[in-house]
Design a protein around this motif. Structure first.
Motif, short mmCIF file in Angstrom:
data_model
loop_
_atom_site.label_atom_id
_atom_site.label_comp_id
_atom_site.label_asym_id
_atom_site.label_seq_id
_atom_site.Cartn_x
_atom_site.Cartn_y
_atom_site.Cartn_z
N LYS A 137 -30.77 9.83 -23.77
CA LYS A 137 -30.20 9.02 -23.27
C LYS A 137 -29.47 8.36 -22.12
CE LYS A 137 -30.48 7.17 -28.08
NZ LYS A 137 -29.64 7.00 -29.77
N PRO A 138 -29.54 7.95 -20.91
CA PRO A 138 -29.15 8.24 -19.71
C PRO A 138 -28.26 6.65 -20.01
CG PRO A 138 -31.48 8.28 -19.11
CD PRO A 138 -30.94 7.78 -20.44
N SER A 139 -26.78 6.93 -19.27
CA SER A 139 -25.83 6.55 -19.19
C SER A 139 -25.68 5.17 -18.33
CB SER A 139 -24.43 7.11 -18.92
OG SER A 139 -24.41 7.02 -18.04
N LYS A 140 -24.75 4.56 -18.64
CA LYS A 140 -25.25 3.29 -17.99
C LYS A 140 -24.98 3.16 -16.25
CE LYS A 140 -24.10 -0.42 -20.99
NZ LYS A 140 -23.12 -1.50 -21.21
N GLY A 141 -23.87 4.21 -15.74
CA GLY A 141 -24.31 5.07 -14.18
C GLY A 141 -24.99 5.31 -13.86
N PHE A 142 -25.90 6.28 -15.15
CA PHE A 142 -27.04 6.90 -14.28
C PHE A 142 -28.19 5.86 -14.53
CE2 PHE A 142 -31.42 8.76 -15.07
CZ PHE A 142 -31.19 10.18 -14.92
#
Length: 313
Positions: A137-142
């Protein structure tokens, strides 16, 4: 299943210094894999200039399967568990058959530099499949970093092609999607099997199908052109994509993704198009223009930014 990969020398520590984290080691192994992969398109173009593209695409898989079978034999590796068969099939479909076949056809008409830039969307596609199948689950920044990097790469591709995509471009994009599936599945499976075991079993288990496809191609189209008269350069290209691109590179690549995560380490691939451009310049004599270097610098900055973004595993 126990990891059957032989011990890898610890090159990530310096006497007296703190050991590197798994994330950092994963990025390093991933970078080595990407450096190997980055020369795949230049050497493929070198090979298909004189050899039949289907022969190159399928033959490289058979050569790599021989090496993989020897390694499995020496290690006396046990058969993969039943739960691993579907992921291995996806690795084989994407990395052993799909990506090599489509890129070999595309490289007959595309400059290696142009095709290399299209490969730049691999990180975004790999992260997508890692999210769908690998429970990352990558972050929004990623995702922002991935989208910016991919947008830069696609803009560069459109700039080089005059603002439109051609059939060879579509083949390359199809190859990218298939390769991303194989990367994501292999990286996830490498956490339990080990990177070398994953690519070795994928190659060996797909070898009968690859052989059948090659024999069918020979039956329909005759013995491939250029085999008897190909130059040493063509065979060097074939040897590189068979041994390094199809086997050795995956050992580092899957090891890196197992340590650092599929989505995060996959972002290192944003550097691959520009390493490929340098390779195409050095190996094939293709022109390297200053706008390319500006795009390369921009993508490197995006990779550095994405490296700091969180990815839950």
């Amino acid at each position: 299943m126990n990891d059957t990969t032989p011990p890898v020398p610890n090159l990530c520590t310096v006497p007296g210094a703190q050991p590197w984290s798994d994330d950092a080691k994963g990025m390093l192994f991933g970078l080595v894999g990407v450096a190997i992969f980055s020369l795949t398109l230049p050497f493929t173009r070198m090979a298909v200039a004189e050899l039949d593209p289907t022969f190159v695409a399928l033959g490289r898989g058979l050569v790599a399967a021989l090496l993989a079978g020897l390694w499995l034999r020496l290690r006396r590796a046990a058969l993969p568990k039943r739960a691993s068969w579907l992921p291995l099939a996806l690795v084989a479909a994407g990395c052993v058959i799909g990506f090599p076949w489509l890129t070999s056809i595309a490289m007959q008409t595309l400059p290696a530099a142009h095709g290399a830039v299209l490969v730049g969307i691999l990180p975004l596609a790999t992260a997508l499949f890692a999210t769908l199948r690998g429970h990352e689950k990558p972050s929004k920044g990623f995702w922002i970093a991935a989208m910016i990097g991919s947008t830069l790469v696609i803009a560069f591709a459109l700039r080089q092609s005059g603002g439109s995509l051609h059939l060879a471009d579509i083949l390359m994009l199809g190859a990218v999607m298939l390769g991303a599936i194989g990367y994501a599945e292999g990286g996830r499976l490498a956490r339990t099997m080990g990177g070398m075991a994953v690519i070795s079993w994928a190659l060996v288990l797909s070898a009968p199908l690859v052989m059948a496809l090659m024999l069918g191609h020979f039956y329909l189209h005759g013995w491939p052109h250029g085999v008897a008269s190909a130059s040493m350069a063509a065979w060097i290209g074939f040897a590189y994509v068979s041994v390094l691109s199809m086997f050795i590179g995956f050992v580092f690549w899957y090891r890196g993704m197992a340590l650092g995560g599929v989505a995060r380490v996959g972002q290192v691939q944003l550097l691959q198009p520009f390493l490929s451009l340098l390779g195409a310049c050095a190996i094939l004599g293709e022109a390297l223009e200053w706008p390319t270097m500006l795009f390369a610098l921009a993508v490197m900055l995006v990779v550095a930014f994405g490296r700091k973004m969180a990815v839950r595993r």
